[in-house]
Write an enzyme that holds these catalytic residues in place. Structure first.
Site, PDB file in Angstrom:
ATOM      1  N   THR A 113       0.835  -1.211   0.000  1.00 30.01           N
ATOM      2  CA  THR A 113       0.000   0.000   0.000  1.00 30.01           C
ATOM      3  C   THR A 113       0.867   1.257   0.000  1.00 30.01           C
ATOM      4  O   THR A 113       0.616   2.191  -0.757  1.00 30.01           O
ATOM      5  CB  THR A 113      -0.946  -0.007   1.214  1.00 30.01           C
ATOM      6  OG1 THR A 113      -1.789  -1.151   1.124  1.00 30.01           O
ATOM      7  CG2 THR A 113      -1.791   1.251   1.277  1.00 30.01           C
ATOM      8  N   ARG A 116       3.305   1.486  -3.286  1.00 26.35           N
ATOM      9  CA  ARG A 116       2.611   1.971  -4.483  1.00 26.35           C
ATOM     10  C   ARG A 116       2.390   3.475  -4.448  1.00 26.35           C
ATOM     11  O   ARG A 116       1.980   4.072  -5.433  1.00 26.35           O
ATOM     12  CB  ARG A 116       1.286   1.238  -4.640  1.00 26.35           C
ATOM     13  CG  ARG A 116       1.505  -0.233  -4.940  1.00 26.35           C
ATOM     14  CD  ARG A 116       0.243  -1.041  -4.788  1.00 26.35           C
ATOM     15  NE  ARG A 116       0.587  -2.441  -4.692  1.00 26.35           N
ATOM     16  CZ  ARG A 116       0.014  -3.397  -5.402  1.00 26.35           C
ATOM     17  NH1 ARG A 116      -0.939  -3.108  -6.253  1.00 26.35           N
ATOM     18  NH2 ARG A 116       0.389  -4.636  -5.244  1.00 26.35           N
ATOM     19  N   GLU A 137      12.287   3.934   9.130  1.00 31.84           N
ATOM     20  CA  GLU A 137      12.565   5.092   8.278  1.00 31.84           C
ATOM     21  C   GLU A 137      11.610   5.051   7.109  1.00 31.84           C
ATOM     22  O   GLU A 137      11.502   4.031   6.419  1.00 31.84           O
ATOM     23  CB  GLU A 137      13.989   5.084   7.742  1.00 31.84           C
ATOM     24  CG  GLU A 137      14.235   6.289   6.835  1.00 31.84           C
ATOM     25  CD  GLU A 137      15.376   6.101   5.859  1.00 31.84           C
ATOM     26  OE1 GLU A 137      15.180   6.462   4.676  1.00 31.84           O
ATOM     27  OE2 GLU A 137      16.421   5.608   6.261  1.00 31.84           O
ATOM     28  N   GLN A 156       6.052  -5.253   6.990  1.00 34.80           N
ATOM     29  CA  GLN A 156       5.893  -6.652   7.373  1.00 34.80           C
ATOM     30  C   GLN A 156       7.218  -7.217   7.860  1.00 34.80           C
ATOM     31  O   GLN A 156       8.247  -7.076   7.208  1.00 34.80           O
ATOM     32  CB  GLN A 156       5.392  -7.508   6.222  1.00 34.80           C
ATOM     33  CG  GLN A 156       5.154  -8.952   6.678  1.00 34.80           C
ATOM     34  CD  GLN A 156       4.636  -9.839   5.583  1.00 34.80           C
ATOM     35  OE1 GLN A 156       5.372 -10.185   4.673  1.00 34.80           O
ATOM     36  NE2 GLN A 156       3.369 -10.205   5.694  1.00 34.80           N
TER      37      GLN A 156
END
Length: 188
Positions: A113, A116, A137, A156
């Site tokens: 998410t 992109r 960061e 993740q």
């Protein structure tokens, strides 16, 4: 591993305190509103961003030096979101506190998410027996301001289990970022 990766993550978190607070399933809505997902996924754990940010600034004309870091390089922001200026970056931390087992290495990857939207999440590996809040960061690679949401998924963690414990862990070496809390700046 012998067990399914998501079951192993749940077991390590609940029995050994590997991730606190811990969400045993992938959460996509909070109080009925959609959020960038967080919690246990198929092979990892999607971490949330806390509400404290350090946005990089050049208003004080400091030099970025990892051996002599000047805290005036950042502006502190606390709140439900952070707007990262174009072609700049911000530091934040995870909501979750990690205690990495001696036979595990953790790699952090950005969520699609944000990727992109031109946001790159950079985190160094969490070594065996490292513990603390993970400093994140966020690099905004776009020519536009970019928004990061606190309390929602941002990256993740992928867990790599070894057949046995490592010979020398991060704790054994006396790693300088051991037990960090909050957003931790570089220090020599």
């Amino acid at each position: 591993m012998g067990v399914k990766p998501d079951a192993w993550i749940r077991q390590m978190a609940t029995e050994h305190g590997m991730i606190e607070p811990f969400e045993p399933v992938l959460v996509r809505k909070v109080e009925g509103r959609p959020v960038v997902s967080f919690g246990t996924s198929s092979y990892g754990y999607d971490v949330r961003c806390a509400d404290e940010f350090k946005i990089f600034t050049n208003v004080n004309s400091t030099i970025v030096d990892p051996k002599a870091f000047d805290e005036r390089s950042f502006v502190d922001v606390k709140g439900p979101q952070c707007v990262v200026p174009p072609n700049s970056f911000a530091l934040a931390r995870t909501v979750e506190y990690f205690r990495v087992p001696r036979d595990v290495l953790v790699i952090c990857l950005g969520k699609s998410t944000y990727a992109r939207c031109g946001i790159i999440v950079n985190v160094t590996p969490l070594e065996p027996e490292w513990e603390g809040h993970v400093t994140l960061e966020f690099s905004n690679t776009t020519p536009l301001p970019a928004r990061i949401y606190a309390g929602e998924g941002v990256a993740q963690m992928v867990f790599l289990g070894a057949d046995g414990p490592c010979e020398t862990s991060y704790r054994d070496r006396g790693g300088k970022y051991q037990g960090q809390r909050g957003v931790t700046l570089p220090h020599a």
